[in-house]
Design a protein around this motif. Sequence first.
Motif, mmCIF file in Angstrom:
data_model
loop_
_atom_site.group_PDB
_atom_site.id
_atom_site.type_symbol
_atom_site.label_atom_id
_atom_site.label_comp_id
_atom_site.label_asym_id
_atom_site.label_seq_id
_atom_site.Cartn_x
_atom_site.Cartn_y
_atom_site.Cartn_z
ATOM 1 N N ARG A 27 1.222 3.999 -2.907
ATOM 2 C CA ARG A 27 0.880 5.386 -2.524
ATOM 3 C C ARG A 27 1.942 6.367 -3.031
ATOM 4 O O ARG A 27 1.639 7.476 -3.456
ATOM 5 C CB ARG A 27 0.768 5.448 -1.004
ATOM 6 C CG ARG A 27 0.423 6.799 -0.448
ATOM 7 C CD ARG A 27 0.100 6.697 1.034
ATOM 8 N NE ARG A 27 -1.270 6.280 1.278
ATOM 9 C CZ ARG A 27 -1.671 5.476 2.265
ATOM 10 N NH1 ARG A 27 -0.780 4.972 3.115
ATOM 11 N NH2 ARG A 27 -2.928 5.167 2.420
ATOM 12 N N HIS A 28 3.207 5.964 -3.006
ATOM 13 C CA HIS A 28 4.292 6.859 -3.403
ATOM 14 C C HIS A 28 4.734 6.655 -4.852
ATOM 15 O O HIS A 28 5.644 7.350 -5.320
ATOM 16 C CB HIS A 28 5.481 6.687 -2.457
ATOM 17 C CG HIS A 28 5.179 7.171 -1.067
ATOM 18 N ND1 HIS A 28 4.947 6.321 -0.014
ATOM 19 C CD2 HIS A 28 5.001 8.430 -0.588
ATOM 20 C CE1 HIS A 28 4.660 7.035 1.062
ATOM 21 N NE2 HIS A 28 4.682 8.304 0.740
ATOM 22 N N ASP A 30 -7.251 8.438 -0.011
ATOM 23 C CA ASP A 30 -6.040 9.246 -0.207
ATOM 24 C C ASP A 30 -6.345 10.518 -0.986
ATOM 25 O O ASP A 30 -7.346 10.613 -1.687
ATOM 26 C CB ASP A 30 -4.995 8.438 -1.000
ATOM 27 C CG ASP A 30 -4.170 7.540 -0.100
ATOM 28 O OD1 ASP A 30 -4.666 7.150 0.977
ATOM 29 O OD2 ASP A 30 -3.034 7.224 -0.487
ATOM 30 N N TYR A 35 -6.634 5.564 -4.967
ATOM 31 C CA TYR A 35 -6.307 4.401 -5.808
ATOM 32 C C TYR A 35 -5.070 4.694 -6.689
ATOM 33 O O TYR A 35 -4.023 5.013 -6.163
ATOM 34 C CB TYR A 35 -7.508 3.994 -6.653
ATOM 35 C CG TYR A 35 -8.755 3.699 -5.836
ATOM 36 C CD1 TYR A 35 -8.808 2.622 -4.956
ATOM 37 C CD2 TYR A 35 -9.887 4.503 -5.941
ATOM 38 C CE1 TYR A 35 -9.954 2.341 -4.222
ATOM 39 C CE2 TYR A 35 -11.039 4.232 -5.218
ATOM 40 C CZ TYR A 35 -11.063 3.144 -4.346
ATOM 41 O OH TYR A 35 -12.189 2.885 -3.624
ATOM 42 N N LEU A 87 -5.502 -2.547 -2.826
ATOM 43 C CA LEU A 87 -5.351 -1.107 -3.043
ATOM 44 C C LEU A 87 -6.613 -0.335 -2.685
ATOM 45 O O LEU A 87 -6.634 0.901 -2.736
ATOM 46 C CB LEU A 87 -4.923 -0.833 -4.494
ATOM 47 C CG LEU A 87 -3.634 -1.546 -4.927
ATOM 48 C CD1 LEU A 87 -3.271 -1.148 -6.342
ATOM 49 C CD2 LEU A 87 -2.486 -1.234 -3.960
ATOM 50 N N ILE A 109 0.841 -1.202 0.000
ATOM 51 C CA ILE A 109 0.000 0.000 0.000
ATOM 52 C C ILE A 109 0.879 1.257 0.000
ATOM 53 O O ILE A 109 0.657 2.199 -0.771
ATOM 54 C CB ILE A 109 -0.945 -0.027 1.220
ATOM 55 C CG1 ILE A 109 -1.988 -1.140 1.042
ATOM 56 C CG2 ILE A 109 -1.619 1.327 1.435
ATOM 57 C CD1 ILE A 109 -2.642 -1.567 2.350
ATOM 58 N N GLU A 110 1.920 1.267 0.850
ATOM 59 C CA GLU A 110 2.799 2.437 0.935
ATOM 60 C C GLU A 110 3.563 2.654 -0.368
ATOM 61 O O GLU A 110 3.736 3.797 -0.819
ATOM 62 C CB GLU A 110 3.780 2.287 2.096
ATOM 63 C CG GLU A 110 3.204 2.688 3.435
ATOM 64 C CD GLU A 110 2.612 4.106 3.423
ATOM 65 O OE1 GLU A 110 3.339 5.063 3.101
ATOM 66 O OE2 GLU A 110 1.414 4.241 3.712
ATOM 67 N N LEU A 157 -6.373 2.586 -0.442
ATOM 68 C CA LEU A 157 -5.991 3.926 -0.915
ATOM 69 C C LEU A 157 -7.208 4.779 -1.266
ATOM 70 O O LEU A 157 -7.060 5.870 -1.818
ATOM 71 C CB LEU A 157 -5.089 3.805 -2.161
ATOM 72 C CG LEU A 157 -3.771 3.050 -1.965
ATOM 73 C CD1 LEU A 157 -3.077 2.841 -3.308
ATOM 74 C CD2 LEU A 157 -2.859 3.800 -1.001
#
Length: 219
Positions: free
Chosen positions: A76-77, A109, A113, A103, A72-73, A106
């Motif tokens: 995310r980046h 966020d 996604y 996912l 996930i991290e 996310l």
Amino acid sequence: MTSFDHHRRPLVVGIGGTTRAASSTERALGFALRGAEAAGAKTRLFGGTFLHSLPHYAPENSIRTDEQLELIEAVRHADALIIATPGYHGGVSGLVKNALDTLEELRADERPYLDGRAVGCIVTAYGWQAAGSVLTSLRSIVHALRGWPTPFGAGINTLETRFDSVDTCSDAKVVDQLATVGQQAAQFALTFTAQAARGPNAARDPLQPAQPARLLHAV
Ligand SMILES: Cc1cc2nc3c(=O)[nH]c(=O)nc-3n(C[C@H](O)[C@H](O)[C@H](O)COP(=O)(O)O)c2cc1C
């Protein structure tokens, strides 16, 4: 191949493969990631062994494993992704789909996604029919996740093309195609990161809304 001249190299995250140690899908993904690197990106691969360590995604469960959080991290980046799946019974494999379902974490966020991210798509199958139809399915999943499938996606018939090692492929044309997938993902990432670097006061396309609509599960 073009190179990026930018203060930050975009990160291209690869997700794909099968549980098999000699997975042609994962090897194909490796070729595409090297294409992204040649175009100036840094890359991170989540291959079959890692995907196999993910538990079945359960949305009602609020506790996530270290592996789930790692994926996930990284996404995310990520500035772009490359997803590689085998065709299993006419669809995306459960192993890869489970990673994509993860996912869902996310959804809230700032960039939900895969929003704003280019996504290169790769499919391996024992024939052209599944290679083509599963590529279409994978692109539909990417659309649902608000990603931007790259113009070129690679469908590979593994009855005709062999990957005898991580960096050996029997067909030079397939190597070129995989490099193109990686290159397009990286080039799109550069364009998006350059736009973001110009900041919120940069001239905006008058046809675009001031605030992107925050629709969840819109597709
Ligand atoms: C459970 C299973 C289902 C499969 N279903 C299909 C299929 O519907 N169509 C097809 O062309 N190939 C099918 N295949 C073949 C795989 O797509 C093909 O062998 C693929 O290249 C495997 O990737 P790998 O080398 O990374 O394990 C299937 C293979 C398995 C194990």
